[in-house]
Design a protein around this motif. Structure first.
Motif, PDB file in Angstrom:
ATOM      1  N   HIS A  48       0.812  -1.215   0.000  1.00  0.00           N
ATOM      2  CA  HIS A  48       0.000   0.000   0.000  1.00  0.00           C
ATOM      3  C   HIS A  48       0.851   1.274   0.000  1.00  0.00           C
ATOM      4  O   HIS A  48       0.291   2.374  -0.074  1.00  0.00           O
ATOM      5  CB  HIS A  48      -0.897   0.011   1.257  1.00  0.00           C
ATOM      6  CG  HIS A  48      -0.121   0.036   2.539  1.00  0.00           C
ATOM      7  ND1 HIS A  48       0.505  -1.075   3.068  1.00  0.00           N
ATOM      8  CD2 HIS A  48       0.152   1.066   3.403  1.00  0.00           C
ATOM      9  CE1 HIS A  48       1.117  -0.763   4.187  1.00  0.00           C
ATOM     10  NE2 HIS A  48       0.915   0.552   4.417  1.00  0.00           N
ATOM     11  N   PRO A  51       2.592   4.375  -1.208  1.00  0.00           N
ATOM     12  CA  PRO A  51       2.462   5.091  -2.478  1.00  0.00           C
ATOM     13  C   PRO A  51       3.828   5.469  -3.058  1.00  0.00           C
ATOM     14  O   PRO A  51       4.837   5.571  -2.350  1.00  0.00           O
ATOM     15  CB  PRO A  51       1.655   6.330  -2.104  1.00  0.00           C
ATOM     16  CG  PRO A  51       2.026   6.580  -0.688  1.00  0.00           C
ATOM     17  CD  PRO A  51       2.250   5.216  -0.064  1.00  0.00           C
ATOM     18  N   SER A  56       5.471   7.829  -6.746  1.00  0.00           N
ATOM     19  CA  SER A  56       5.214   8.636  -7.942  1.00  0.00           C
ATOM     20  C   SER A  56       6.292   8.342  -8.970  1.00  0.00           C
ATOM     21  O   SER A  56       7.405   7.910  -8.616  1.00  0.00           O
ATOM     22  CB  SER A  56       5.184  10.127  -7.615  1.00  0.00           C
ATOM     23  OG  SER A  56       6.394  10.516  -6.995  1.00  0.00           O
TER      24      SER A  56
END
Length: 281
Positions: free
Chosen positions: A150, A152, A154
């Motif tokens: 989970h 995150p 980018s």
């Protein structure tokens, strides 16, 4: 001398005799002509007789043999020129490719042609050792399941088969990373540019990103991490500047932070040697 004797002599000498006779071919045998009387003193002493009473015929000189002029040798017959059939042009087959034009050889030495850069995603993995086993009592994530799935992250870049570069930076500094001089020089040494890679920023300050999460979006099999604790399956099984294979199909190399490497020549050398073993070996 008596004129009458002289007259009789000349009449007897030239009577019935031609001074010059041209021999002509006769159809049959020619009758012999009477031989002439001897000319000299004995003839002068002989009594002159009239031409009609001379019992001996006047001899005719033998015909002069006509010698034929030598004929020039006949010229050799000229052989007519042999007709040579013109060569028949044979059309090349339609499928045959035209032969390349031959270039003149130059006396200058030929320079080696640079090899085209091959995408890292299509290069065979180097002969790297497998990653070590996780220590006892540690839960080792798998490529499909992870307790940090989970977390995150980018990305910058759109090449799903390129080299994945993992970092942990503030958002503003991460957006400036494609213009970093040190990182661009490193990619240039690998015959790559920034468009050949995908930059991944781990947005959690402590936990790593999961490999299974990266594989859902990226298909790359080469990962280069600048920092600590950036990939879940490499936290306990890798050492800095030591490239390894994770699960037999993913090459991974961990290194120090980019800001630290820019000013440390010793660690730059370590990184370059490790990159050569991973990508150029």
């Amino acid at each position: 001398m008596d004129p009458a004797a002289n007259l009789a002599f000349f009449q007897n000498l030239y009577a019935g005799a031609a001074l010059y006779v041209v021999a002509e071919p006769a159809a049959g045998p020619t009758a012999p002509l009477p031989a002439p009387k001897p000319v000299g003193p004995a003839a002068a002493a002989a009594p002159a007789l009239p031409p009609a009473l001379n019992p001996e015929p006047t001899p005719v000189p033998a015909p002069t043999p006509v010698v034929a002029a030598p004929q020039p040798p006949a010229p050799a017959p000229v052989q007519p020129p042999v007709a040579v059939a013109p060569p028949v042009a044979v059309a090349p087959p339609a499928a045959a490719a035209p032969a390349p034009a031959t270039q003149p050889q130059s006396s200058q030495p030929q320079l080696a042609q640079p090899q085209l850069a091959q995408p890292l995603g299509t290069r065979p993995l180097a002969n790297l050792p497998a990653a070590a086993q996780a220590p006892a009592g540690r839960v080792q994530p798998t490529p499909t399941e992870s307790p940090v799935a989970h977390i995150p992250f980018s990305t910058l870049g759109s090449n799903p088969h390129g080299l994945v570069i993992l970092v942990r930076l503030p958002a503003e500094q991460f957006r400036k990373l494609p213009r970093n001089v040190f990182l661009n020089n490193l990619l240039k040494a690998l015959r790559l540019v920034m468009e050949d890679v995908v930059l991944v920023n781990v947005e959690h300050e402590k936990y790593p990103v999961a490999l299974c999460s990266l594989r859902r979006e990226l298909a790359a099999r080469q990962l280069l991490a600048f920092g600590k604790n950036l990939l879940d399956v490499a936290v306990y099984t890798t050492q800095p500047y030591e490239p390894v294979l994770l699960y037999g199909d993913t090459a991974f190399l961990g290194a120090g932070e980019i800001d630290m490497l820019e000013y440390d020549a010793g660690r730059k050398k370590q990184l370059w040697q490790a990159v050569q073993r991973m990508f150029l070996g």
